[in-house]
Design an enzyme around this catalytic site. Structure first.
Site, mmCIF file in Angstrom:
data_model
loop_
_atom_site.group_PDB
_atom_site.id
_atom_site.type_symbol
_atom_site.label_atom_id
_atom_site.label_comp_id
_atom_site.label_asym_id
_atom_site.label_seq_id
_atom_site.Cartn_x
_atom_site.Cartn_y
_atom_site.Cartn_z
ATOM 1 N N ASP A 1 34.734 73.966 42.763
ATOM 2 C CA ASP A 1 34.019 72.928 43.527
ATOM 3 C C ASP A 1 34.707 72.654 44.863
ATOM 4 O O ASP A 1 34.036 72.426 45.881
ATOM 5 C CB ASP A 1 33.920 71.634 42.706
ATOM 6 N N GLY B 1 42.468 66.979 37.128
ATOM 7 C CA GLY B 1 41.116 66.505 37.386
ATOM 8 C C GLY B 1 40.415 67.289 38.474
ATOM 9 O O GLY B 1 40.900 68.340 38.936
HETATM 10 O O1 RIB Z 1 33.105 72.174 37.992
HETATM 11 C C1 RIB Z 1 33.712 71.180 37.218
HETATM 12 C C2 RIB Z 1 32.700 70.152 36.823
HETATM 13 O O2 RIB Z 1 31.742 70.757 35.962
HETATM 14 C C3 RIB Z 1 33.236 68.981 36.039
HETATM 15 O O3 RIB Z 1 33.611 67.915 36.866
HETATM 16 C C4 RIB Z 1 32.111 68.662 35.072
HETATM 17 O O4 RIB Z 1 31.600 67.379 35.205
HETATM 18 C C5 RIB Z 1 31.054 69.739 35.278
HETATM 19 O O5 RIB Z 1 30.040 69.306 36.096
#
Ligand code: RIB
Length: 319
Positions: free
Chosen positions: A258, A293
């Site tokens: 992400d 996290g």
């Molecule tokens: O890519 C990680 C995310 O995947 C986590 O934060 C979880 O909520 C899922 O959406």
């Protein structure tokens, strides 16, 4: 530099239950963990935050429940500079949650309980913000039909469109043609190549090339510890490693993908070239692994720039 426009993230918000395990369970097995932590997550929220911490103006469109998790997720993103007026509330469904199980080796398993995310609609994105100065960034944790409709609307208005096809849920082949950038990991790349009847195999460059030709877009395949490769629709290829890290410092890889996507979108919006954007995204992804996290771990622009020198340059590929 005065930058016009913003990044619109159409994506999920989840409260993550982060569970550390000695090892992940196999099917049918129960394993015990002494502890868990609640942390803000969801691929949409995570990528929005990564882009905001890079310095972009970011509007997140999504949906949460009226419960405390929803309020917490909205507030923490807002306090980090993400515009959340487009995050609506569901009258009936709870906020999405995810169980993120991590074992000591770094492997993880994620189960998402979508909750209110399934009620997110493309109509939550007003026409007024679908203008060509903006970038649209999406993932696959919202209803596919809404994602595809928004993508079609956005492309008609000339926005730059980026899809992180995670999880690897298929979108219609025609919709791929509305994308400027597709970001997938190597497993997702194989899965969609198979669904599109393209040649498969574990050669990431060949997969990226086949997908880039099929969708007439730039395809980026992320390769974990091996960095990422990209192939454009014109057949130009690039490879970027990850930033060298002391492995003893790596605590959690959950947010790396992400961080990569959000930072990449922000860098492209800022006018960086493809290899420059990949390099910045790769540093962001690597730095995220140093903290627990996902949103909690997203680096700021200063963190990224201060480590950029440690990154080897992007290399052009002969594709
Ligand atoms: O890519 C990680 C995310 O995947 C986590 O934060 C979880 O909520 C899922 O959406």
């Amino acid at each position: 530099m005065l930058l016009l426009g913003m990044i619109i993230v159409f994506g999920s918000l989840n409260m993550d239950f982060m569970i550390s395990l000695d090892r992940l369970p196999v099917a049918g097995e129960t394993v015990l963990s002494s502890d868990y932590q609640l942390m803000s997550g969801g691929k949409g929220g995570n990528q929005a935050l990564a882009a905001a911490r890079f310095g972009s103006k970011v509007a997140l469109i999504g949906r949460v429940g009226t419960d405390n998790y929803g309020k917490t997720l909205r507030e923490s993103l807002k306090s980090n500079g993400v515009m959340v007026s487009g995050v609506a509330y569901s009258d009936t469904l709870p906020t999405g949650c995810a169980m993120v199980a991590k074992e000591k080796s770094g492997e993880n398993q994620i189960i998402v309980m979508s909750g209110a995310n399934v009620e997110t609609t493309h109509e939550q994105v007003p026409d007024e913000i679908l203008i060509k100065q903006n970038v649209l960034l999406m993932q696959m944790e919202l209803p596919v039909d809404q994602t595809v409709t928004l993508l079609t609307r956005a492309k008609a208005q000339g926005l730059t469109t980026i899809l992180n096809l995670a999880p690897a849920i298929m979108i219609p082949g025609k919709a791929l043609g509305h994308l400027d950038y597709l970001i997938v990991n190597s497993i997702e790349a194989q899965q969609i190549a198979e669904k599109l009847n393209l040649p498969t195999g574990n050669n990431a460059i060949k997969l990226a090339q086949a997908l880039a030709i099929k969708g007439q877009m730039t395809v980026i395949v992320t390769l974990g510890m091996k960095g990422s490769v990209a192939v454009t629709k014109n057949g130009e290829g690039w490879t970027v490693p990850i930033m060298p890290l002391d492995q003893s410092e790596v605590v959690d890889i959950t947010g790396a993908g992400d961080a990569y996507c959000g930072t990449f979108a922000a860098a492209i919006h800022e006018g960086k070239t493809l290899p420059e954007a990949m390099r910045l995204a790769s540093v962001a992804g690597s730095l995220t692994c140093l903290k627990e996290g996902t949103q909690n771990a997203m680096p700021y622009l200063d963190d990224i720039l201060s480590r950029l020198d440690e990154m080897p340059p992007a290399e052009k590929l002969d594709v």
